[in-house]
Design a protein around this motif. Structure first.
Motif, PDB file in Angstrom:
ATOM      1  N   ALA A  47       0.832  -1.209   0.000  1.00  0.00           N
ATOM      2  CA  ALA A  47       0.000   0.000   0.000  1.00  0.00           C
ATOM      3  C   ALA A  47       0.865   1.257   0.000  1.00  0.00           C
ATOM      4  CB  ALA A  47      -0.914  -0.010   1.227  1.00  0.00           C
ATOM      5  N   ARG A  81      -5.247   7.309   2.025  1.00  0.00           N
ATOM      6  CA  ARG A  81      -5.348   6.588   3.292  1.00  0.00           C
ATOM      7  C   ARG A  81      -6.785   6.159   3.544  1.00  0.00           C
ATOM      8  NH1 ARG A  81      -0.575   7.811   6.020  1.00  0.00           N
ATOM      9  NH2 ARG A  81      -1.279   6.894   7.965  1.00  0.00           N
ATOM     10  N   LEU A  91      -3.924  -1.893  -2.829  1.00  0.00           N
ATOM     11  CA  LEU A  91      -4.248  -2.520  -1.548  1.00  0.00           C
ATOM     12  C   LEU A  91      -3.474  -3.827  -1.408  1.00  0.00           C
ATOM     13  CD1 LEU A  91      -8.136  -2.080  -1.589  1.00  0.00           C
ATOM     14  CD2 LEU A  91      -6.456  -0.638  -0.421  1.00  0.00           C
ATOM     15  N   GLN A 139      -5.242  -1.645   3.336  1.00  0.00           N
ATOM     16  CA  GLN A 139      -3.890  -1.090   3.449  1.00  0.00           C
ATOM     17  C   GLN A 139      -3.309  -1.705   4.722  1.00  0.00           C
ATOM     18  OE1 GLN A 139      -4.960   3.227   3.145  1.00  0.00           O
ATOM     19  NE2 GLN A 139      -3.569   3.235   1.398  1.00  0.00           N
TER      20      GLN A 139
END
Length: 478
Positions: free
Chosen positions: A10, A16, A53, A146
């Protein structure tokens, strides 16, 4: 640009995750979870068109971004990191903009995070059992995410399980209702409003019962173990109160304990609101309750203030061992705290003798580039880290002075993920009148050198001397 996490694909510098809405069905027949993970993601820079991801052994069926279908590709599989899921956004995002990325997925029966037990492997022998273990980098084997401790998120979950079983998560319970799609199942709901790293997402499903053992604590276990567990852990509230007095308010609301089947491979796991513990703690005399003190301490050091990457794992574990022993000192006296700390020093010596004094994983801050955090795992971050804190306590003015620093440190970095440089800078600013003492610390030898620490803290040996004297008497008699 923030330092990248070598254990994750990630890119938190680009975007985020802030929230997860998880809907899934627990299927014991296929040993899989099937459902959707809706991630609320915020762009950290302009012109964002791509999201990466972490996944591991997941099947990805579909990706929808703000209700629009999105293109995705699973990258090449890495030996321990899994495979990156690369999503092309159907539109460009500007800095600060949020988007909801909904991924339909299925886990593998060989998921490294999920342990599926047959009825024969449980205490009751009648129903199957599931539990997850996501630390350090296994949440990606449960859902696409993540999977780096540098990213913290809140979550809401809806978990469908057979009617005869109970689901619990590392969150507050938010009721249950019949599954509208299947009359033989029900849906349990959970809410976690405190942002946590993905490794603290936890799920358990089994024939579980609970007993109240304090104003904010239930103990959960199979019915064969639940009363014994309630007796064993009856001191939990007393430990929580001491921890709050030492470290500040407990922000998580509930503090429940879950006693797992005998094959759980850890002493405990500090999942928020629901500490997982091994039934091997059920000694009958509460003698192994220090493990509970350790997991309680993680509510502040680890769960509230978190290592940014696994290279800084000592920030989680060194502070937690230090706090655990401070709780023990309050309960049983300072000599007991030193007795435990001295035992920890011996444990560190044994570990370093086993791993080798030049082994790079014995650094307090190891380099984990192309190193699996599970392979690097040992008692070093726990015991070398706590030895450093005890040494600093003795250098800077004693237990009362140092607990003031620890409280301020937790307050400063609560809800954040930090690295050792952040910690050290705060240490220097807090003790700005003692910089000359801090400059005498051989930081490089402590942090970046393999083997034993450069300095051994001073230990009160009263209790260990009594043990040695007693053992000598036994030797003479035999």
């Amino acid at each position: 640009m923030a330092e990248a996490d070598p254990s994750s694909f990630a890119s938190p510098g680009c975007c985020r995750t802030h929230h997860l809405h998880l809907r899934c069905r627990v299927d014991f027949a296929s040993r899989s979870l099937r459902g959707t993970a809706a991630l609320t993601v915020r762009a950290e820079r302009d012109s964002l068109r791509r999201l990466v991801l972490d996944t591991k052994d997941l099947t990805i069926h579909k990706v929808v971004v703000n209700k629009q279908d999105a293109q995705f590709v699973l990258g090449e599989r890495h030996s321990f990191k899994g495979a990156p899921l690369e999503i092309t956004l159907p539109f460009e995002l500007g800095k600060g903009q949020d988007v909801v990325v909904e991924i339909t997925f299925e886990t593998s029966p060989r998921s490294s995070a999920l342990q599926w037990f047959t009825p024969e492997q449980t205490s009751g022998k009648r129903h199957p059992f599931l539990f997850s273990q996501c630390q350090a980098t296994h949440c990606r084997a449960v859902l696409p995410c993540q999977d780096t401790p540098s990213v913290k998120l809140t979550y809401y979950a809806e978990i469908s399980v057979p009617n005869e079983l109970v689901a619990l998560m590392s969150a507050k319970r938010d009721g249950d209702l019949p599954d509208p799609e299947e009359s033989t199942r029900k849906i349990y709901r959970f809410i976690q409003n405190v942002p946590i790293p993905c490794y603290l997402i936890a799920l358990v499903v089994g024939a579980l019962e609970s007993r109240e053992i304090g104003p904010r604590t239930l103990v959960w276990a199979e019915k064969e173990l639940v009363d014994k567990s309630a007796h064993e852990f009856s001191e939990t509230e007393a430990m929580l109160k001491i921890a709050e007095d030492l470290a500040g308010p407990y922000v998580w609301g509930q503090y429940d304990l879950l006693v797992l089947p005998p094959s759980f491979p850890y002493g405990g796991m500090e999942n928020p609101c629901l500490t997982f513990v091994t039934p091997t703690l059920l000694a009958g005399d509460r003698s192994l309750s220090n493990v509970i003190a350790h997991e309680i301490s993680h509510s502040w050091t680890g769960n509230l203030v978190t290592n940014k990457t696994w290279e800084h794992f000592w920030l989680n574990e060194g502070h937690t061992v230090y706090l655990e022993r401070r709780i023990g000192g309050r309960l049983f006296g300072e000599q007991f705290r030193h007795f435990q700390a001295q035992g920890g020093w011996r444990e560190l010596q044994n570990t370093i003798n086993t791993l080798g004094s030049t082994n790079p994983v014995t650094h307090l801050i190891p380099n984990l580039k192309e190193v699996d955090p599970d392979v690097a795992y040992s008692s070093v971050p726990y015991e070398k880290g706590s030895a450093l804190l005890l040494y600093l306590e003795q250098l800077l003015g004693g237990p009362d002075v140092f607990i003031g620093f620890l409280r301020a440190y937790i307050q400063q970095f609560a809800y954040k993920s930090i690295d050792t440089e952040d910690w050290k800078n705060f240490l220097y600013s807090y003790f700005k009148d003692k910089v000359d003492l801090l400059n005498k610390v051989d930081w490089n030898a402590w942090m970046n050198t393999p083997g034993m620490p450069p300095v051994k803290p001073t230990y009160d040996s009263t209790l260990s001397n009594a043990c040695v004297a007693l053992s000598q008497r036994w030797v003479k008699v035999s």
